[in-house]
Motif scaffolding. Sequence first.
Motif, PDB file in Angstrom:
ATOM      1  N   GLY A 109      -6.027  11.178  -3.744  1.00 36.16           N
ATOM      2  CA  GLY A 109      -6.193  10.792  -2.403  1.00 36.16           C
ATOM      3  C   GLY A 109      -7.429  10.125  -1.947  1.00 36.16           C
ATOM      4  O   GLY A 109      -7.352   9.191  -1.404  1.00 36.16           O
ATOM      5  N   LEU A 110      -8.623  10.556  -2.493  1.00 37.34           N
ATOM      6  CA  LEU A 110      -9.947   9.725  -2.247  1.00 37.34           C
ATOM      7  C   LEU A 110      -9.872   8.366  -2.795  1.00 37.34           C
ATOM      8  O   LEU A 110     -10.424   7.704  -2.394  1.00 37.34           O
ATOM      9  N   GLY A 111      -9.507   8.515  -4.301  1.00 36.44           N
ATOM     10  CA  GLY A 111      -9.471   7.076  -4.828  1.00 36.44           C
ATOM     11  C   GLY A 111      -8.450   6.300  -4.249  1.00 36.44           C
ATOM     12  O   GLY A 111      -8.925   4.964  -3.979  1.00 36.44           O
ATOM     13  N   LEU A 112      -7.331   6.549  -3.831  1.00 39.21           N
ATOM     14  CA  LEU A 112      -6.440   5.810  -3.008  1.00 39.21           C
ATOM     15  C   LEU A 112      -7.194   5.352  -1.620  1.00 39.21           C
ATOM     16  O   LEU A 112      -6.916   4.081  -1.038  1.00 39.21           O
TER      17      LEU A 112
ATOM     18  N   ASP B 230       0.922  -1.278   0.040  1.00 38.94           N
ATOM     19  CA  ASP B 230      -0.052   0.015   0.178  1.00 38.94           C
ATOM     20  C   ASP B 230       0.924   1.245  -0.022  1.00 38.94           C
ATOM     21  O   ASP B 230       0.388   2.455  -0.784  1.00 38.94           O
ATOM     22  N   THR B 231       1.772   1.205   0.724  1.00 37.50           N
ATOM     23  CA  THR B 231       2.798   2.369   1.012  1.00 37.50           C
ATOM     24  C   THR B 231       3.404   2.753  -0.445  1.00 37.50           C
ATOM     25  O   THR B 231       3.679   3.721  -1.123  1.00 37.50           O
ATOM     26  N   VAL B 232       4.023   1.365  -1.191  1.00 44.39           N
ATOM     27  CA  VAL B 232       4.371   1.569  -2.224  1.00 44.39           C
ATOM     28  C   VAL B 232       3.749   2.187  -3.407  1.00 44.39           C
ATOM     29  O   VAL B 232       3.937   2.922  -4.284  1.00 44.39           O
ATOM     30  N   VAL B 233       2.400   1.634  -3.416  1.00 46.52           N
ATOM     31  CA  VAL B 233       1.327   2.352  -4.498  1.00 46.52           C
ATOM     32  C   VAL B 233       1.159   3.741  -4.302  1.00 46.52           C
ATOM     33  O   VAL B 233       1.159   4.501  -5.116  1.00 46.52           O
ATOM     34  N   GLU B 234       0.960   4.215  -2.975  1.00 51.44           N
ATOM     35  CA  GLU B 234       0.726   5.590  -2.622  1.00 51.44           C
ATOM     36  C   GLU B 234       2.069   6.417  -2.919  1.00 51.44           C
ATOM     37  O   GLU B 234       1.853   7.517  -3.719  1.00 51.44           O
ATOM     38  N   ILE B 235       3.091   5.886  -2.885  1.00 51.34           N
ATOM     39  CA  ILE B 235       4.470   6.871  -3.236  1.00 51.34           C
ATOM     40  C   ILE B 235       4.373   6.731  -4.671  1.00 51.34           C
ATOM     41  O   ILE B 235       4.678   7.729  -5.349  1.00 51.34           O
ATOM     42  N   ALA B 236       4.228   5.734  -5.528  1.00 52.83           N
ATOM     43  CA  ALA B 236       4.117   5.432  -7.071  1.00 52.83           C
ATOM     44  C   ALA B 236       3.444   6.605  -7.524  1.00 52.83           C
ATOM     45  O   ALA B 236       3.600   7.530  -8.540  1.00 52.83           O
ATOM     46  N   VAL B 237       2.061   6.816  -7.121  1.00 58.91           N
ATOM     47  CA  VAL B 237       0.920   7.560  -7.523  1.00 58.91           C
ATOM     48  C   VAL B 237       1.475   9.010  -7.205  1.00 58.91           C
ATOM     49  O   VAL B 237       1.247   9.899  -8.317  1.00 58.91           O
ATOM     50  N   SER B 238       1.887   9.301  -6.129  1.00 57.33           N
ATOM     51  CA  SER B 238       2.074  10.676  -5.878  1.00 57.33           C
ATOM     52  C   SER B 238       3.393  11.285  -6.452  1.00 57.33           C
ATOM     53  O   SER B 238       3.454  12.268  -7.224  1.00 57.33           O
ATOM     54  N   VAL B 239       4.366  10.243  -6.839  1.00 60.77           N
ATOM     55  CA  VAL B 239       5.580  10.838  -7.429  1.00 60.77           C
ATOM     56  C   VAL B 239       4.952  10.906  -9.210  1.00 60.77           C
ATOM     57  O   VAL B 239       5.600  11.899  -9.874  1.00 60.77           O
TER      58      VAL B 239
ATOM     59  N   GLY C  85       0.424  33.321 -17.505  1.00 60.36           N
ATOM     60  CA  GLY C  85       0.134  33.380 -15.804  1.00 60.36           C
ATOM     61  C   GLY C  85      -1.060  32.414 -15.693  1.00 60.36           C
ATOM     62  O   GLY C  85      -1.462  31.971 -14.691  1.00 60.36           O
ATOM     63  N   MET C  86      -2.294  32.574 -16.305  1.00 57.98           N
ATOM     64  CA  MET C  86      -3.719  32.233 -16.538  1.00 57.98           C
ATOM     65  C   MET C  86      -3.317  30.600 -16.687  1.00 57.98           C
ATOM     66  O   MET C  86      -3.927  29.865 -15.855  1.00 57.98           O
ATOM     67  N   ALA C  87      -2.482  30.198 -17.437  1.00 55.65           N
ATOM     68  CA  ALA C  87      -2.445  28.771 -17.675  1.00 55.65           C
ATOM     69  C   ALA C  87      -1.672  28.195 -16.265  1.00 55.65           C
ATOM     70  O   ALA C  87      -1.909  26.983 -16.073  1.00 55.65           O
ATOM     71  N   LEU C  88      -0.880  28.893 -16.025  1.00 48.52           N
ATOM     72  CA  LEU C  88      -0.182  28.528 -14.642  1.00 48.52           C
ATOM     73  C   LEU C  88      -1.086  28.164 -13.341  1.00 48.52           C
ATOM     74  O   LEU C  88      -1.020  27.472 -12.755  1.00 48.52           O
ATOM     75  N   VAL C  89      -1.766  29.387 -13.298  1.00 45.87           N
ATOM     76  CA  VAL C  89      -2.968  29.315 -12.362  1.00 45.87           C
ATOM     77  C   VAL C  89      -3.799  28.159 -12.599  1.00 45.87           C
ATOM     78  O   VAL C  89      -4.151  27.314 -11.807  1.00 45.87           O
ATOM     79  N   GLY C  90      -4.343  27.657 -13.925  1.00 46.82           N
ATOM     80  CA  GLY C  90      -4.915  26.713 -14.156  1.00 46.82           C
ATOM     81  C   GLY C  90      -4.338  25.223 -14.016  1.00 46.82           C
ATOM     82  O   GLY C  90      -4.797  24.288 -13.285  1.00 46.82           O
ATOM     83  N   ALA C  91      -2.981  25.349 -14.098  1.00 47.07           N
ATOM     84  CA  ALA C  91      -2.306  23.927 -13.935  1.00 47.07           C
ATOM     85  C   ALA C  91      -2.061  23.813 -12.353  1.00 47.07           C
ATOM     86  O   ALA C  91      -2.277  22.589 -11.929  1.00 47.07           O
ATOM     87  N   ILE C  92      -1.890  24.925 -11.456  1.00 45.01           N
ATOM     88  CA  ILE C  92      -2.000  24.797 -10.289  1.00 45.01           C
ATOM     89  C   ILE C  92      -3.163  24.163  -9.585  1.00 45.01           C
ATOM     90  O   ILE C  92      -3.281  23.238  -8.796  1.00 45.01           O
ATOM     91  N   THR C  93      -4.221  24.854 -10.101  1.00 43.78           N
ATOM     92  CA  THR C  93      -5.569  24.405  -9.660  1.00 43.78           C
ATOM     93  C   THR C  93      -6.085  22.875 -10.116  1.00 43.78           C
ATOM     94  O   THR C  93      -6.595  22.003  -9.320  1.00 43.78           O
ATOM     95  N   GLY C  94      -5.405  22.626 -11.160  1.00 44.85           N
ATOM     96  CA  GLY C  94      -5.705  21.237 -11.649  1.00 44.85           C
ATOM     97  C   GLY C  94      -4.890  20.202 -10.793  1.00 44.85           C
ATOM     98  O   GLY C  94      -5.507  19.107 -10.394  1.00 44.85           O
ATOM     99  N   PHE C  95      -3.602  20.658 -10.528  1.00 44.31           N
ATOM    100  CA  PHE C  95      -2.940  19.661  -9.780  1.00 44.31           C
ATOM    101  C   PHE C  95      -3.626  19.571  -8.191  1.00 44.31           C
ATOM    102  O   PHE C  95      -3.474  18.411  -7.839  1.00 44.31           O
ATOM    103  N   VAL C  96      -4.014  20.705  -7.731  1.00 45.11           N
ATOM    104  CA  VAL C  96      -4.723  20.436  -6.245  1.00 45.11           C
ATOM    105  C   VAL C  96      -6.044  19.578  -6.363  1.00 45.11           C
ATOM    106  O   VAL C  96      -6.288  18.478  -5.836  1.00 45.11           O
TER     107      VAL C  96
END
Length: 69
Positions: free
Chosen positions: A60-63, A6-15, A42-53
């Motif tokens: 996290g919910l899926g795991l 389980d820990t290895v799966v969490e690490i792999a997905v996060s990385v 700048g707008m694309a960067l904000v979108g990328a950060i939002t998408g990452f969150v």
Amino acid sequence: MDVDRDTVVEIAVSVGAVALFIAVIVVIGDVYNRGGLSTDGGMALVGAITGFVVLMSVLGLGLAYYLNR
């Protein structure tokens, strides 16, 4: 050191998610850099950060569901 599956799966997905985020930021910097980051960049960067969150929240919910069933 013994690490369970389980820990290895969490690490792999996060990385993987962080690597994807870094790749997106590099592409945005390459596409929108014209002597500095443009307004569209700048707008694309904000979108990328939002998408990452959102992506990390969904992962996290899926795991949590996948690993605790």
